[in-house]
Design a protein around this motif. Structure first.
Motif, short mmCIF file in Angstrom:
data_model
loop_
_atom_site.label_atom_id
_atom_site.label_comp_id
_atom_site.label_asym_id
_atom_site.label_seq_id
_atom_site.Cartn_x
_atom_site.Cartn_y
_atom_site.Cartn_z
N ARG A 583 0.81 -1.22 0.00
CA ARG A 583 0.00 0.00 0.00
C ARG A 583 0.84 1.27 0.00
O ARG A 583 0.33 2.36 -0.25
N ALA A 584 2.16 1.15 0.27
CA ALA A 584 3.04 2.32 0.23
C ALA A 584 3.64 2.53 -1.16
O ALA A 584 4.30 3.54 -1.40
N LEU A 585 3.39 1.59 -2.08
CA LEU A 585 4.03 1.63 -3.41
C LEU A 585 3.57 2.87 -4.18
O LEU A 585 2.38 3.10 -4.38
N LYS A 586 4.56 3.64 -4.66
CA LYS A 586 4.27 4.86 -5.41
C LYS A 586 4.65 4.74 -6.88
O LYS A 586 4.11 5.46 -7.72
N GLU A 587 5.61 3.87 -7.19
CA GLU A 587 6.04 3.71 -8.58
C GLU A 587 6.18 2.24 -8.92
O GLU A 587 6.86 1.49 -8.21
N LEU A 588 5.55 1.84 -10.02
CA LEU A 588 5.62 0.46 -10.51
C LEU A 588 5.95 0.52 -12.00
O LEU A 588 5.19 1.07 -12.79
N ALA A 594 7.31 -9.71 -19.94
CA ALA A 594 6.54 -10.68 -20.72
C ALA A 594 5.22 -11.05 -20.04
O ALA A 594 4.57 -12.02 -20.45
N ILE A 595 4.81 -10.28 -19.03
CA ILE A 595 3.54 -10.60 -18.36
C ILE A 595 2.38 -10.48 -19.34
O ILE A 595 2.40 -9.64 -20.24
N LYS A 596 1.37 -11.32 -19.14
CA LYS A 596 0.23 -11.33 -20.05
C LYS A 596 -1.02 -10.73 -19.42
O LYS A 596 -2.04 -10.56 -20.10
N GLU A 597 -0.94 -10.44 -18.14
CA GLU A 597 -2.08 -9.81 -17.46
C GLU A 597 -1.58 -8.89 -16.36
O GLU A 597 -0.44 -9.03 -15.88
N VAL A 598 -2.41 -7.96 -15.99
CA VAL A 598 -2.06 -7.00 -14.95
C VAL A 598 -1.92 -7.73 -13.62
O VAL A 598 -2.74 -8.61 -13.29
N PRO A 599 -0.87 -7.44 -12.81
CA PRO A 599 -0.68 -8.15 -11.54
C PRO A 599 -1.90 -8.04 -10.62
O PRO A 599 -2.61 -7.03 -10.63
N HIS A 600 -2.10 -9.06 -9.82
CA HIS A 600 -3.22 -9.10 -8.88
C HIS A 600 -3.02 -8.07 -7.77
O HIS A 600 -1.90 -7.82 -7.33
N GLY A 601 -4.10 -7.48 -7.33
CA GLY A 601 -4.05 -6.58 -6.18
C GLY A 601 -3.77 -5.13 -6.51
O GLY A 601 -3.58 -4.30 -5.60
N MET A 602 -3.79 -4.77 -7.79
CA MET A 602 -3.49 -3.39 -8.19
C MET A 602 -4.47 -2.40 -7.56
O MET A 602 -4.11 -1.27 -7.24
N GLN A 603 -5.71 -2.82 -7.39
CA GLN A 603 -6.73 -1.90 -6.87
C GLN A 603 -6.47 -1.49 -5.42
O GLN A 603 -7.07 -0.54 -4.93
N ASN A 604 -5.54 -2.19 -4.75
CA ASN A 604 -5.21 -1.83 -3.36
C ASN A 604 -4.05 -0.85 -3.25
O ASN A 604 -3.71 -0.42 -2.14
N ILE A 625 -9.00 -1.76 -12.13
CA ILE A 625 -7.69 -2.11 -11.56
C ILE A 625 -7.09 -0.95 -10.75
O ILE A 625 -6.15 -1.15 -10.00
N PHE A 626 -7.63 0.26 -10.91
CA PHE A 626 -7.07 1.41 -10.19
C PHE A 626 -7.84 1.64 -8.89
O PHE A 626 -9.07 1.49 -8.85
N PRO A 627 -7.11 2.01 -7.83
CA PRO A 627 -7.80 2.27 -6.55
C PRO A 627 -8.71 3.50 -6.68
O PRO A 627 -8.51 4.35 -7.53
N ARG A 628 -9.71 3.57 -5.83
CA ARG A 628 -10.60 4.72 -5.81
C ARG A 628 -10.61 5.30 -4.39
O ARG A 628 -10.90 4.59 -3.45
N PRO A 629 -10.29 6.58 -4.20
CA PRO A 629 -9.80 7.50 -5.22
C PRO A 629 -8.35 7.16 -5.60
O PRO A 629 -7.65 6.53 -4.83
#
Length: 814
Positions: A583-588, A594-604, A625-629
């Motif tokens: 939850r502290a991640l600011k840059e990814l 070669a990933i084929k799908e967005v990583p799990h848990g992005m909305q958090n 996939i994006f957190p709100r807000p």
């Protein structure tokens, strides 16, 4: 009648067949273009000094460009055909599919992409203005020795910071201008932590010798000796020697027959032991030191009567060392307070003697400049520069990004404001001469640390804050267990390409609870032990850019303090564990994975500000996939389609690159910005995935007419450039008129121009191929190509006529 019906049935079958084959062709071309992008990426990594692309690689790239043009041309012709005439293109489609498949097979290039460039004799180096008559006299003396066949070895020696490297960089560039005298000029920085294996590898890369990796030291020395012996007139420059180098163990031949060995060192004994003609670089005399100090500190300050005598005593403390004079003068620049000048003199006078081999005079001056930063965050920003290799040009944006991730730049509402603050910090360090400009262009600046400044920084970080830095040393074995000590705060192992393994699998995971920064970019590691991050609870920055890992260990999921996870160009990476706890991640940064799908848990990821998800295998960004807000300020999904509603809800977005499937999604996105500020920079494609544009303006929209028409879309208020890619033949003049009040231009008659440009690229490639074939022909077979040459001449003349475009390329800007 029956014959006519059969004919119609056959045409109808051909119609369906052509459509199916054309879709197959487009898919194969997309794969081929992906291979082309990968080839360019590989080539940029392999294009080391004295290398050039292989001719067959160049021809392959030209053929890929040609086939792209032919496919677009064919697609246009099929689009113009009626239902009954479309089948006539079937043979051309199948033929083109066969060519694409053949190019795909040819493009693997398993034996590499580059070869030696025989015209290259050495690398031009950045230089600085030399100070003092003594330095100029040294240049003349060194040059005379280089031109004297009786002198084989030259030792340039003197105190640290006196200007030895600056003098030899100038000599290096002068030698490159003497193209007829020497076959090759090799510059290698040896430095204090000398390793024969690293020195051998550096030398090998300069002369085109390739090591397999399993040779012993003696074998490598033999291979180098053989390679260097073929260069009969060579100059080898070994910069910053701290001890005698056994030439035979490295594989460097004893200079003879016009070859030269030049070394720089702080020790006369090194010159003596290596039987060199010793040339001493002397410090500046008093008048020269004062002149240099005055130029750097500003003559206006020295006009204050009480300041000048104090300043002269400070200059005396610099002992005539240009580096010290410049560094101290930069610290005192524009200071007009008499008390500060007195205090500075006292600090320099009271400073303790040097340690660990740094000369006391220069160490005093450098430490004085560091201590006068008097701001813990500024000090940490400076020390972070020592995490990069010696004499390495550090991109300004990369360094500022590290400072932001480490929390050394205060958090602000705008990412642009944070970068501006970081650049202001950079300017302060440059102004104090603790950093210097390595290279500079219109859009980017690179900085570096002088080797003595870096030595001082590493000395400071050997205590507190505690750093472990082994970068660019050619390591093959990972650090041992003892080196992963519990008090470590920052670790950098970057640019050890052959490391492969990060930690012995049989050992328990390292315990580094205080570790905040771990830089492992370009280490060649292929796997990370599952529990490696289990005892790194304080980790903030993890940089794994450009490695060969296929998966990340699940222990990453528990790094709750992680602010930056950098995985760009990990081209084999397919598995990323759940990120829901970060939850502290600011840059990814997942670009080029070669990933084929967005990583799990992005909305958090409620703190995420920067997401780079430009991956070839991801066609569409899922909704939700994006957190709100959302805090997201920078989003790059490349050519992947994203929902207009999803993108429009990202209210803090400052930069955006992505694609919308149709005009509806694009209009929803644009409408979302009514009453609020739009991103300051964007590149948006509407109607086509993966469209590439070069030199685009900072606010660019690209439309593909045929899927989207200009009269169907709304436009952002402050758009700077609209590109309308019209692949059809119908006139859309009335639709373009809706934009006539806007201050930009629209590409008109795009298909006609595009076909001409494609034919131009094709003919260029064909001429180069023909030139190569003629060059390889004998005197007797050369004439066989005459008809081909005349045919190409006629084609070029025709293209010249077609390329006049007398009716213009663009609609006038009213």
């Amino acid at each position: 009648m029956e014959f006519a019906l059969n004919k119609i049935d056959k045409q109808w079958d051909n119609y369906k067949s052509v459509n199916q084959h054309m879709n197959d062709l487009k898919r194969k071309v997309m794969e081929l273009n992906g291979m082309k992008e990968d080839t360019y990426s590989r080539m940029s990594a392999e294009l080391l000094p004295r290398k050039k692309p292989k001719r067959n690689v160049q021809i392959w790239l030209e053929n890929v460009e040609r086939i792209n043009g032919e496919v677009q041309n064919l697609d246009g012709k099929i689009g113009e055909s009626s239902r009954f005439t479309r089948g006539s293109h079937a043979d051309n489609v199948l033929k083109t599919i066969s060519e694409v498949e053949e190019l795909t097979q040819q493009g693997k290039f398993q034996d590499g992409l580059v070869v030696d460039d025989p015209q290259w004799i050495g690398q031009v180096l950045s230089t600085t203005t030399l100070s003092g008559e003594g330095a100029k006299a040294c240049v003349e003396e060194i040059w005379q020795c280089l031109m004297d066949d009786e002198v084989g070895k030259i030792g340039v020696w003197g105190m640290g910071g006196v200007g030895k490297t600056s003098i030899m960089k100038l000599i290096n560039n002068l030698l490159l201008e003497e193209t007829g005298r020497f076959d090759i000029v090799i510059w290698t920085t040896v430095s204090k932590e000398m390793s024969i294996a690293k020195l051998q590898k550096d030398m090998a890369s300069k002369i085109g010798v390739s090591f397999c990796g399993d040779e012993d030291e003696i074998t490598r020395a033999g291979m180098l000796f053989e390679g260097l012996s073929r260069k009969r007139r060579s100059v080898i420059i070994l910069d910053d020697l701290w001890q005698e180098v056994p030439l035979d163990k490295v594989g460097i031949p004893e200079p003879s027959s016009g070859s030269k060995l030049v070394l720089t060192t702080r020790s006369f004994d090194v010159c003596r032991k290596m039987s060199c003609r010793a040339i001493k670089v002397k410090p500046l005399v008093e008048e020269e030191s004062w002149k240099l100090f005055s130029e750097k500190v500003g003559r206006g300050i020295l006009n204050i009567p009480e300041v000048e005598p104090i300043a002269k005593k400070i200059v005396e403390r610099c002992a005539g060392l240009p580096l010290g004079v410049i560094t101290v003068a930069s610290c005192m620049k524009d200071i007009d307070d008499l008390y500060e000048w007195r205090n500075a003199l006292k600090e320099l006078s009271d400073r303790k003697k040097s340690v660990n081999g740094l000369e006391e005079e220069v160490f005093q001056q450098l430490r004085f400049s560091y201590d006068r930063l008097k701001d813990p965050k500024l000090e940490h920003c400076f020390l972070s520069c020592a995490l990069y290799p010696e004499d390495w040009g550090i991109e300004e944006r990369e360094l500022v990004r590290l400072w932001i991730a480490e929390g050394l730049v205060e958090e602000m509402d705008s990412r642009q404001a944070e970068f501006d603050r970081g650049r202001a910090i950079m300017s302060r360090l440059l102004n104090k001469s603790l950093l210097e400009v390595f290279s500079e262009t219109k859009d980017e600046r690179c900085v570096k640390m002088h080797d003595l400044v870096r030595d001082m920084a590493l000395h400071i970080t050997s205590a507190k804050p505690r750093f472990f830095v082994k970068v660019g040393m050619g390591l093959r074995d990972p650090p041992n267990v003892e080196e992963w000590s519990e008090d470590l705060e920052k670790v950098s192992l970057m640019r050890n390409w052959e490391l492969e393994f990060l930690y012995p699998l049989e050992m328990s995971p390292p315990k580094c609870p205080m570790l905040t920064t771990l830089l492992l970019c370009g280490t060649g590691i292929r796997s990370i032990p599952e529990g490696f991050f289990s005892h790194m609870d304080g980790l903030k920055v993890l940089d794994l850019t450009g490695n060969f890992i296929e998966s990340l260990p699940n222990s990453i999921s528990n790094l709750k303090n992680l602010t930056a996870l950098l995985l760009a160009v990990c081209s084999y990476l397919k598995y990323v564990p759940s990120l829901s706890n970060l939850r502290a991640l600011k840059e990814l940064d997942l670009r080029g994975t070669a990933i084929k799908e967005v990583p799990h848990g992005m909305q958090n990821l409620s703190s995420l500000k920067c997401l780079k998800l430009r991956c070839w295998n991801i066609d569409e960004i899922p909704n939700g996939i994006f957190p709100r807000p959302s805090c997201l300020q920078e989003l790059n999904v490349g050519g992947a389609f994203i929902s207009g509603k999803e993108a429009g809800e990202l209210k803090k977005l400052e930069t955006f690159e992505g694609a919308f499937y149709d005009s509806h999604n694009f209009n929803v996105y644009v409408q979302a910005f009514h009453g609020r500020e739009e991103p300051r920079q964007y590149f948006i494609v509407v109607g086509e995935r993966g469209m590439e544009m070069e030199d685009s303006a900072s606010k660019t929209i690209a439309l593909e007419v045929g899927r989207v028409y200009p009269n169907q879309i709304m436009l952002p208020r402050h758009i700077e450039k609209l590109v309308v890619c019209d692949n059809g033949t119908e006139s859309h003049e009335e639709e373009y008129l809706v934009f006539c009040s806007l201050r930009f231009r629209i590409v008109a008659n795009w298909r006609k121009v595009q076909i001409w440009l494609e034919n131009f690229e094709r003919i260029n490639g064909e001429v180069q191929i023909l030139d190569g074939q003629i060059g390889e022909s004998s005197r007797f077979t050369c004439g066989f190509h005459a008809d081909d040459v005349l045919k190409r001449i006629r084609e070029v003349e025709e293209l010249i006529q077609q390329g006049k475009f007398q009716d213009g390329l663009v609609v006038d800007d009213p």
